[in-house]
Design a protein around this motif. Structure first.
Motif, PDB file in Angstrom:
ATOM      1  N   ASN A 190     -15.480   9.096  -0.157  1.00 24.96           N
ATOM      2  CA  ASN A 190     -14.078   9.403   0.124  1.00 24.96           C
ATOM      3  C   ASN A 190     -13.780   9.392   1.616  1.00 24.96           C
ATOM      4  O   ASN A 190     -12.796   8.796   2.080  1.00 24.96           O
ATOM      5  N   HIS A 214      -7.482   5.714   1.038  1.00 20.96           N
ATOM      6  CA  HIS A 214      -6.944   6.633   0.033  1.00 20.96           C
ATOM      7  C   HIS A 214      -5.864   7.539   0.606  1.00 20.96           C
ATOM      8  O   HIS A 214      -5.063   8.118  -0.142  1.00 20.96           O
ATOM      9  N   ASP A 251      -8.041  16.182  -1.856  1.00 22.16           N
ATOM     10  CA  ASP A 251      -9.264  15.403  -2.063  1.00 22.16           C
ATOM     11  C   ASP A 251     -10.130  16.028  -3.150  1.00 22.16           C
ATOM     12  O   ASP A 251     -10.688  15.332  -4.005  1.00 22.16           O
ATOM     13  N   LEU A 280     -11.609  14.201  -6.503  1.00 27.09           N
ATOM     14  CA  LEU A 280     -13.043  13.982  -6.664  1.00 27.09           C
ATOM     15  C   LEU A 280     -13.611  14.723  -7.870  1.00 27.09           C
ATOM     16  O   LEU A 280     -14.520  14.211  -8.547  1.00 27.09           O
TER      17      LEU A 280
END
Length: 342
Positions: free
Chosen positions: A154, A160, A297, A301
């Motif tokens: 990430n 993203h 995030d 995830l």
């Protein structure tokens, strides 16, 4: 076989997290507890009484020692028995709880996983902005229910941001700027240069100037599981380049992912910055804002990890934007193979 490296340093906690009361935290599959002695040095001990395995973290502090809350076995900070459950019984100093090597640097308490005789503080990752003059640093902690390598993926793929963080730091220009990836020894660097664009809200407020800016993002993976992201903006014409960019406002996002289990990790996040360094109020407000960004995030995830477990017949695919994370995983895997061969 684990998915993480050994004979290396991991962050066990922020300096402020660990105090006189024991803190329980599983690291690399091992339940541990941490507390500070009266001289404020840190003790790291396996969180299981060697008698009946009750967690020592719920025990009773007595001076620098810990007494098990079940039968009263008392252990010193070196893990060695000091008093037996029966006061009339001779102390058996062969009764010990495992202890671990720790060090403090960059506002973090570091733990050595592996052979104690190889624990060299010089091997602690160089998170230089966290301690450098002219910078200030603060951050927070999240437990995250996913493989620590997914967080590395990430952080090494900032495309993203456009979608996950649309309301704060994301912008379409991130998708339009070319990526450059290079390997330097056991480190991976992924850079993106965005010249002559409008600054996103946070960076406009930090710069305190109108007009177009040059924006940069340089992600660096550092073994065993750190990512530092050099970010900022400078007014167009100020002379900033992707290689040298202290002409505007600059920050260093500091991320350390410490494995807990195969599908969970401890995420220590923060940002060092070279602007408004004496403004404690701004530091507190920005920490809260950054915590909100990283919570976005975490949501993504954890959902990704759940999907991976629910789809064992599928594999992750890698596109051009994933190169930084792929290279980081390759370096981790290479180091693990070398350790096994040794």
């Amino acid at each position: 076989m684990s998915t993480w490296l050994t004979n290396t340093w991991y962050v066990a906690g922020w300096d402020a997290e660990i105090d006189s009361a024991p803190l329980a935290r599983t690291i690399c599959g091992v339940p541990m507890m941490f507390y500070r002695r009266l001289d404020r040095s840190v003790v790291a001990m396996r969180d299981a009484c060697p008698h009946r395995m009750l967690p020592l973290s719920i025990g009773i502090r007595e001076g620098d020692s810990i007494r098990c809350k079940y039968h009263g076995l008392k252990l010193g900070p070196d893990g060695v028995a000091e008093e037996m459950p029966l006061k009339t019984e001779t102390v058996n100093r062969r009764i010990c709880a495992e202890t671990f090597t720790v060090a403090e640097r960059h506002r973090f308490v570091w733990l050595w996983i592996g052979d104690k005789d190889k624990a060299d503080p010089a091997l602690i990752p160089d998170l230089w902005p966290c301690s450098a003059e002219g910078w200030t640093f603060d951050g927070g902690y999240y437990p995250v229910a996913c493989d620590y390598r997914l967080m590395i993926d990430n952080l090494m793929d900032l495309t993203h941001e456009t979608y996950v963080h649309a309301g704060s730091i994301g912008q379409q220009e991130i998708l339009e700027a070319p990526l450059q990836c290079r390997i330097e020894g056991e480190s991976v660097l992924l850079s993106r240069w965005m010249p002559g664009i409008d600054a996103p809200p946070f960076w406009r407020g930090a710069l305190k100037k109108p007009g177009p800016v040059d924006r940069w993002q340089v992600c660096q993976f550092i073994l065993p599981s750190a990512v530092m992201i050099d970010v900022g903006v400078a007014p167009v014409g100020a002379g900033a380049t992707i290689e040298s960019h202290d002409q505007g406002v600059r920050g260093m996002v500091v991320d350390f992912m410490t494995p807990e289990t195969e599908t969970s990790h401890h995420y220590f996040w923060g940002m060092a910055r070279n602007f408004d360094i004496d403004d404690a109020g701004f530091t507190a407000r920005f920490k809260a804002q950054q915590g909100g960004v990283f919570a976005e995030d975490r949501e993504i995830l954890e959902a990704q990890q759940a999907a991976i477990l629910a789809n064992p017949d599928m594999k992750l695919n890698a596109y051009r934007i994933d190169e930084g994370g792929v290279r980081a995983r390759q370096i981790i895997a290479r180091k693990m193979r070398a350790g096994e061969e040794a």
